[in-house]
Every structure is written in structure tokens, then in C-alpha cells.
Design a protein around this motif. Structure first.
Motif, PDB file in Angstrom:
ATOM      1  N   TRP A  48       0.819  -1.217   0.000  1.00  0.00           N
ATOM      2  CA  TRP A  48       0.000   0.000   0.000  1.00  0.00           C
ATOM      3  C   TRP A  48       0.849   1.263   0.000  1.00  0.00           C
ATOM      4  O   TRP A  48       0.486   2.259  -0.628  1.00  0.00           O
ATOM      5  CB  TRP A  48      -0.999  -0.005   1.161  1.00  0.00           C
ATOM      6  N   ASP A  49       1.976   1.228   0.691  1.00  0.00           N
ATOM      7  CA  ASP A  49       2.878   2.383   0.665  1.00  0.00           C
ATOM      8  C   ASP A  49       3.315   2.674  -0.769  1.00  0.00           C
ATOM      9  O   ASP A  49       3.350   3.831  -1.200  1.00  0.00           O
ATOM     10  CB  ASP A  49       4.112   2.142   1.547  1.00  0.00           C
ATOM     11  N   ASN A  50       3.634   1.621  -1.500  1.00  0.00           N
ATOM     12  CA  ASN A  50       4.068   1.793  -2.888  1.00  0.00           C
ATOM     13  C   ASN A  50       2.916   2.184  -3.799  1.00  0.00           C
ATOM     14  O   ASN A  50       3.093   3.018  -4.685  1.00  0.00           O
ATOM     15  CB  ASN A  50       4.779   0.535  -3.393  1.00  0.00           C
ATOM     16  N   ILE A  51       1.748   1.612  -3.607  1.00  0.00           N
ATOM     17  CA  ILE A  51       0.582   2.000  -4.410  1.00  0.00           C
ATOM     18  C   ILE A  51       0.297   3.482  -4.209  1.00  0.00           C
ATOM     19  O   ILE A  51       0.020   4.217  -5.163  1.00  0.00           O
ATOM     20  CB  ILE A  51      -0.655   1.133  -4.065  1.00  0.00           C
ATOM     21  N   ASN A  52       0.395   3.935  -2.988  1.00  0.00           N
ATOM     22  CA  ASN A  52       0.113   5.338  -2.689  1.00  0.00           C
ATOM     23  C   ASN A  52       1.193   6.287  -3.205  1.00  0.00           C
ATOM     24  O   ASN A  52       0.953   7.487  -3.292  1.00  0.00           O
ATOM     25  CB  ASN A  52      -0.116   5.533  -1.189  1.00  0.00           C
ATOM     26  N   TYR A  54      -2.247   6.291 -12.352  1.00  0.00           N
ATOM     27  CA  TYR A  54      -1.835   4.901 -12.160  1.00  0.00           C
ATOM     28  C   TYR A  54      -2.561   4.286 -10.960  1.00  0.00           C
ATOM     29  O   TYR A  54      -3.040   3.168 -11.010  1.00  0.00           O
ATOM     30  CB  TYR A  54      -0.323   4.808 -11.947  1.00  0.00           C
ATOM     31  N   ARG A  55      -2.607   5.047  -9.875  1.00  0.00           N
ATOM     32  CA  ARG A  55      -3.259   4.561  -8.660  1.00  0.00           C
ATOM     33  C   ARG A  55      -4.760   4.357  -8.899  1.00  0.00           C
ATOM     34  O   ARG A  55      -5.327   3.339  -8.510  1.00  0.00           O
ATOM     35  CB  ARG A  55      -3.003   5.546  -7.514  1.00  0.00           C
ATOM     36  N   VAL A  85      -6.482   3.696 -11.713  1.00  0.00           N
ATOM     37  CA  VAL A  85      -6.807   2.554 -12.562  1.00  0.00           C
ATOM     38  C   VAL A  85      -6.430   1.243 -11.879  1.00  0.00           C
ATOM     39  O   VAL A  85      -7.151   0.251 -11.971  1.00  0.00           O
ATOM     40  CB  VAL A  85      -6.169   2.692 -13.968  1.00  0.00           C
ATOM     41  N   LEU A  86      -5.331   1.222 -11.150  1.00  0.00           N
ATOM     42  CA  LEU A  86      -4.887   0.018 -10.450  1.00  0.00           C
ATOM     43  C   LEU A  86      -5.884  -0.385  -9.367  1.00  0.00           C
ATOM     44  O   LEU A  86      -6.256  -1.566  -9.260  1.00  0.00           O
ATOM     45  CB  LEU A  86      -3.495   0.243  -9.847  1.00  0.00           C
ATOM     46  N   ILE A  87      -6.330   0.565  -8.584  1.00  0.00           N
ATOM     47  CA  ILE A  87      -7.284   0.250  -7.515  1.00  0.00           C
ATOM     48  C   ILE A  87      -8.623  -0.205  -8.093  1.00  0.00           C
ATOM     49  O   ILE A  87      -9.183  -1.217  -7.656  1.00  0.00           O
ATOM     50  CB  ILE A  87      -7.465   1.463  -6.566  1.00  0.00           C
ATOM     51  N   LEU A  88      -9.123   0.510  -9.090  1.00  0.00           N
ATOM     52  CA  LEU A  88     -10.420   0.143  -9.654  1.00  0.00           C
ATOM     53  C   LEU A  88     -10.391  -1.233 -10.330  1.00  0.00           C
ATOM     54  O   LEU A  88     -11.314  -2.027 -10.171  1.00  0.00           O
ATOM     55  CB  LEU A  88     -10.899   1.202 -10.649  1.00  0.00           C
ATOM     56  N   ARG A  89      -9.340  -1.525 -11.072  1.00  0.00           N
ATOM     57  CA  ARG A  89      -9.295  -2.780 -11.834  1.00  0.00           C
ATOM     58  C   ARG A  89      -8.782  -3.951 -11.001  1.00  0.00           C
ATOM     59  O   ARG A  89      -9.415  -4.989 -10.920  1.00  0.00           O
ATOM     60  CB  ARG A  89      -8.420  -2.606 -13.083  1.00  0.00           C
ATOM     61  N   ASP A  90      -7.628  -3.803 -10.381  1.00  0.00           N
ATOM     62  CA  ASP A  90      -6.991  -4.938  -9.719  1.00  0.00           C
ATOM     63  C   ASP A  90      -7.454  -5.172  -8.286  1.00  0.00           C
ATOM     64  O   ASP A  90      -7.427  -6.307  -7.817  1.00  0.00           O
ATOM     65  CB  ASP A  90      -5.467  -4.772  -9.719  1.00  0.00           C
ATOM     66  N   THR A  93      -2.700   2.411 -19.411  1.00  0.00           N
ATOM     67  CA  THR A  93      -2.349   2.987 -18.110  1.00  0.00           C
ATOM     68  C   THR A  93      -2.218   1.902 -17.052  1.00  0.00           C
ATOM     69  O   THR A  93      -1.314   1.945 -16.212  1.00  0.00           O
ATOM     70  CB  THR A  93      -3.383   4.050 -17.693  1.00  0.00           C
ATOM     71  N   LEU A  94      -3.102   0.910 -17.100  1.00  0.00           N
ATOM     72  CA  LEU A  94      -3.023  -0.195 -16.144  1.00  0.00           C
ATOM     73  C   LEU A  94      -1.717  -0.960 -16.333  1.00  0.00           C
ATOM     74  O   LEU A  94      -1.034  -1.278 -15.350  1.00  0.00           O
ATOM     75  CB  LEU A  94      -4.225  -1.134 -16.300  1.00  0.00           C
ATOM     76  N   HIS A  95      -1.368  -1.238 -17.557  1.00  0.00           N
ATOM     77  CA  HIS A  95      -0.112  -1.944 -17.841  1.00  0.00           C
ATOM     78  C   HIS A  95       1.081  -1.142 -17.291  1.00  0.00           C
ATOM     79  O   HIS A  95       1.958  -1.702 -16.614  1.00  0.00           O
ATOM     80  CB  HIS A  95       0.035  -2.165 -19.350  1.00  0.00           C
ATOM     81  N   ARG A  96       1.086   0.137 -17.557  1.00  0.00           N
ATOM     82  CA  ARG A  96       2.185   0.987 -17.079  1.00  0.00           C
ATOM     83  C   ARG A  96       2.206   1.063 -15.555  1.00  0.00           C
ATOM     84  O   ARG A  96       3.282   1.087 -14.943  1.00  0.00           O
ATOM     85  CB  ARG A  96       2.070   2.384 -17.676  1.00  0.00           C
ATOM     86  N   SER A  97       1.039   1.126 -14.942  1.00  0.00           N
ATOM     87  CA  SER A  97       0.996   1.216 -13.479  1.00  0.00           C
ATOM     88  C   SER A  97       1.495  -0.078 -12.840  1.00  0.00           C
ATOM     89  O   SER A  97       2.208  -0.041 -11.836  1.00  0.00           O
ATOM     90  CB  SER A  97      -0.406   1.568 -12.984  1.00  0.00           C
TER      91      SER A  97
END
Length: 172
Positions: A112-116, A122-123, A125-130, A153-157
Motif C-alpha cells: 500500500w505504501d508503494n501503491i500510494n 496509475y493509482r 486505474v490500479l485500484i479500480l481494476r486490480d 495505463t493499467l499496464h504501465r501502473s
């Protein structure tokens, strides 16, 4: 035909916890997430008559939640990330040993530290999809993006998150 209050109550019961989890993941604060969730369902009640069904109710609520978060974020200063243990109140987890539990908590906190630390798009699309597991189409609708932008964007994130985690491991 059912009354709007009955409809929104059914929608609330079905989706409140999921929307609250999403908002917690965005704000890092459970109380703020609960307050924003209430705002989302109040907005949904007021907008119920204009909901045409062009998307699913779930996608509609995520769109409201996303915009509610963005508006709240713009009004306030950036909040510090909360401890991952606050989130554990929503889900039951079984661990074999206390050491295993502590290990998993540390891994989750690191993730979560890294996601934030990811840039906002990036954050988002990553949260909504994954994490929230919305379909690509639902994510595109919530963010008002094209399907190809969501996928790119998801791929890049994901690549950026992997890079961040790898660099962190390498530096330890």
C-alpha cells in the motif's frame, strides 16, 4: 413500482461495503471513507430518478464515489496514509501463527505504501481494476477514459509498481 427510498435502501445494502472499501483505499482513513460513502449514497438517492440504466448500478456508484473522492481531495490537503490494520476491520482473515500475521501485515503495508506513491492516474486505474475488480469497461466508464487508455495505463501502473517493489527489495 418501488419507491426511491426502497430502491436506494436495496442499493445501499448491496454496495455500501464495497464502495466504503474503495473510498478507504483512496483516502487511507476509515472515518473519511464512511463519511464519503454516505455522501455517495445521498447523491445516488438524489440522482436515482435520472439514472437511465446505461451502465450497471455498480458502475454508476463507482463513478459517483470517484467524483466524490476527487472533489473532497481538492477541498482538503492530502491526507496521510492510514495503517493497513484499519482496513482489516472489514475482512476476516485466518493466519497460522502470529509471526505469519505480522509478516502479512508488513507485506500489505509495503504494498500500500508503494501503491500510494504511484501517480494519481496509475493509482486510480490500479485500484479500480486490480483491487476493486471492476471490468475494463467499467473502469473506462468511471474514469471517463477510452478502453485503450485504461489498458495502457493499467499496464504501465503495474510495471511501475513492480519496479518500485523490486527496487525496494534490492535496496534492503
Amino acid at each position: 413500482m418501488s419507491r426511491p427510498a426502497d430502491q436506494i435502501e436495496k442499493i445501499y445494502v448491496e454496495h455500501y461495503q464495497e464502495i466504503t472499501k474503495y473510498l478507504y483505499r483512496r483516502t487511507g482513513n476509515m472515518e473519511t471513507a464512511k463519511d464519503l460513502s454516505q455522501d455517495v449514497f445521498i447523491k445516488a438517492l438524489h440522482g436515482l430518478s435520472s439514472f437511465k440504466g446505461h451502465s450497471s448500478v455498480k458502475t454508476w456508484l463507482y463513478t459517483i464515489a470517484y467524483h466524490t473522492f476527487v472533489n473532497d481531495y481538492r477541498r482538503k490537503v492530502k491526507r496521510p496514509v492510514a495503517d493497513v490494520e484499519d482496513f482489516d476491520q472489514l475482512e476476516q482473515q485466518a493466519f497460522l501463527t502470529p509471526e505469519h500475521y505480522m509478516e502479512k501485515q508488513a507485506e500489505l503495508q509495503r504494498l500500500w505504501d508503494n501503491i500510494n506513491r504511484l501517480k494519481d492516474s496509475y493509482r486510480d486505474v490500479l485500484i479500480l481494476r486490480d483491487i476493486q475488480e471492476l471490468s475494463y469497461e467499467e473502469v473506462a466508464e468511471v474514469l471517463n477514459w477510452t478502453l485503450s487508455k485504461v489498458k495502457t495505463t493499467l499496464h504501465r501502473s503495474r510495471l511501475e509498481l513492480k519496479r518500485m517493489l523490486h527496487c525496494e527489495e534490492f535496496n534492503q
